[in-house]
Write a protein that holds these residues in place. Structure first.
Motif, mmCIF file in Angstrom:
data_model
loop_
_atom_site.group_PDB
_atom_site.id
_atom_site.type_symbol
_atom_site.label_atom_id
_atom_site.label_comp_id
_atom_site.label_asym_id
_atom_site.label_seq_id
_atom_site.Cartn_x
_atom_site.Cartn_y
_atom_site.Cartn_z
ATOM 1 N N ASP A 97 7.792 7.250 -8.764
ATOM 2 C CA ASP A 97 8.192 6.678 -10.043
ATOM 3 C C ASP A 97 9.543 7.215 -10.515
ATOM 4 O O ASP A 97 10.335 6.494 -11.108
ATOM 5 C CB ASP A 97 7.121 6.978 -11.105
ATOM 6 N N ALA B 72 7.852 4.364 -3.403
ATOM 7 C CA ALA B 72 6.511 4.914 -3.637
ATOM 8 C C ALA B 72 6.474 5.919 -4.783
ATOM 9 O O ALA B 72 5.399 6.312 -5.218
ATOM 10 C CB ALA B 72 5.997 5.577 -2.361
ATOM 11 N N ARG C 202 11.102 2.801 1.545
ATOM 12 C CA ARG C 202 9.685 2.816 1.197
ATOM 13 C C ARG C 202 9.306 4.105 0.470
ATOM 14 O O ARG C 202 8.518 4.090 -0.475
ATOM 15 C CB ARG C 202 8.815 2.688 2.451
ATOM 16 N N ALA C 203 9.860 5.204 0.934
ATOM 17 C CA ALA C 203 9.562 6.489 0.288
ATOM 18 C C ALA C 203 10.040 6.460 -1.164
ATOM 19 O O ALA C 203 9.364 6.962 -2.060
ATOM 20 C CB ALA C 203 10.230 7.627 1.052
ATOM 21 N N ARG D 190 0.834 -1.217 0.000
ATOM 22 C CA ARG D 190 0.000 0.000 0.000
ATOM 23 C C ARG D 190 0.865 1.262 0.000
ATOM 24 O O ARG D 190 2.035 1.203 0.335
ATOM 25 C CB ARG D 190 -0.956 0.000 1.183
ATOM 26 N N GLY D 191 0.264 2.360 -0.374
ATOM 27 C CA GLY D 191 1.025 3.593 -0.520
ATOM 28 C C GLY D 191 1.684 4.031 0.777
ATOM 29 O O GLY D 191 1.193 3.762 1.870
ATOM 30 N N PHE D 192 2.786 4.720 0.605
ATOM 31 C CA PHE D 192 3.552 5.185 1.748
ATOM 32 C C PHE D 192 2.706 6.112 2.617
ATOM 33 O O PHE D 192 2.809 6.106 3.849
ATOM 34 C CB PHE D 192 4.794 5.916 1.240
ATOM 35 N N ASP D 193 1.862 6.901 1.945
ATOM 36 C CA ASP D 193 1.042 7.858 2.673
ATOM 37 C C ASP D 193 -0.035 7.172 3.498
ATOM 38 O O ASP D 193 -0.571 7.753 4.437
ATOM 39 C CB ASP D 193 0.372 8.836 1.707
ATOM 40 N N GLN D 194 -0.364 5.947 3.119
ATOM 41 C CA GLN D 194 -1.406 5.236 3.855
ATOM 42 C C GLN D 194 -0.822 4.343 4.937
ATOM 43 O O GLN D 194 -1.523 3.532 5.529
ATOM 44 C CB GLN D 194 -2.241 4.394 2.891
ATOM 45 N N SER D 195 0.475 4.495 5.175
ATOM 46 C CA SER D 195 1.117 3.692 6.209
ATOM 47 C C SER D 195 0.732 4.207 7.593
ATOM 48 O O SER D 195 0.902 5.390 7.902
ATOM 49 C CB SER D 195 2.631 3.745 6.025
ATOM 50 N N ARG E 135 9.408 13.699 3.145
ATOM 51 C CA ARG E 135 8.608 12.482 3.096
ATOM 52 C C ARG E 135 8.936 11.504 4.199
ATOM 53 O O ARG E 135 8.102 10.688 4.590
ATOM 54 C CB ARG E 135 8.786 11.789 1.738
#
Lengths: 154, 154
Positions: B47, B45, B41-42, A2-7, B58
């Motif tokens: 591209d 996430a 992870r950042a 899942r997205g980093f922001d949703q961690s 981040r």
DNA sequence: TATTGTTATACTCTATAACTATA
DNA sequence: TATAGTTATAGAGTATAACAATA
């Protein structure tokens, strides 16, 4: 993944960082680290002396870290440490008058910062958030159900 | 002062600690600290390569901390660092194939831990909590209204 | 023999300042 | 002169193990 922001850990970290930015200057004014202040606040919140093990739980610090912090606060005259009468392995910790006085001086500023947070975010909303965080902690306190692959490993 | 248990920073810390206890073993398996994993992870996430300043934002790390982490990850062959063509002051960071492979190996276990958390706490409930944490962060991002007593101080 | 707390050790991160290179 | 990033430095916390004292 899942997205980093949703961690969840990341979201909790960022929220905490945002909140702490309001409190950190108050501690710096009194040469206290975040962890030292946690210990003082935990002690101010109880009526009777508590032992080191209980302080570990309440402050979310490791034993060795707490030990060194207690030495520091002791040297500064902010806390008292006495051996428990009923079990001499235990050390009972409490605030000195000086320690209480320090907490009392910081408290109003802390309260003001808290009030600003309530104003910005909403008092009821903040109360609900605290309830949800507590519920999350409770839910996660139960150990994860073991995966089959590691079950029964010696 | 309000009770220690009702302290927002404390509640966020405890919740984070509870959550991290599910993820920390995964990182330890690959000799990664929490902060190193945040960086990987950042990077996973996004591209395109991003510069160090953006990584600072981040990952919620300080510049000097991040610099040293990048040296470490670089030496381990997990990331690439190149000077930006349009502005040679900037360093662009990206995952190497090895770095991507590492993230890919950890990801399924991370996903499983996340699934356990959702099961224990509730998927929708967790989603709402993430929204609230984000809202809190936004509310606190606005600087506190200056108090009259310090206003105009040089 | 188990538990409480402290000490030992190695490592990492935090925090601030100073520095280099580029814009 | 300002900005981006790294390096320098000091200090503190994390984490694990080992230890002393007491139960």
């Amino acid at each position: 993944m899942r997205g980093f922001d949703q961690s969840l850990p990341m979201a909790l970290l960022k929220a905490r960082e945002a909140a702490m930015s309001r409190f950190r200057p108050l501690m710096a004014d009194h040469d206290l680290t975040e962890q030292q202040w946690r210990v003082l606040r935990a002690l101010a919140a109880v009526d009777d002396p508590i032992d080191v093990g209980e302080l570990v739980d309440r402050t979310v610090l490791l034993g060795p870290s707490l030990s060194r912090i207690l030495v520091n606060l002791d040297h500064r005259g902010l806390i008292d440490r006495t051996v428990a009468a009923h079990d001499q392995r235990r050390t009972l910790v409490s605030l000195t008058a000086l320690g209480e006085s320090l907490v009392s001086r910081v408290a109003p500023h802390s309260e003001e910062a808290y009030h600003q947070i309530e104003t910005a975010y909403g008092t009821d909303r903040l109360h609900r958030l605290l309830g949800e965080l507590s519920a999350l902690e409770t839910a996660l306190a139960t150990p994860p159900s073991p995966t089959r692959s590691t079950e029964g490993t010696p």
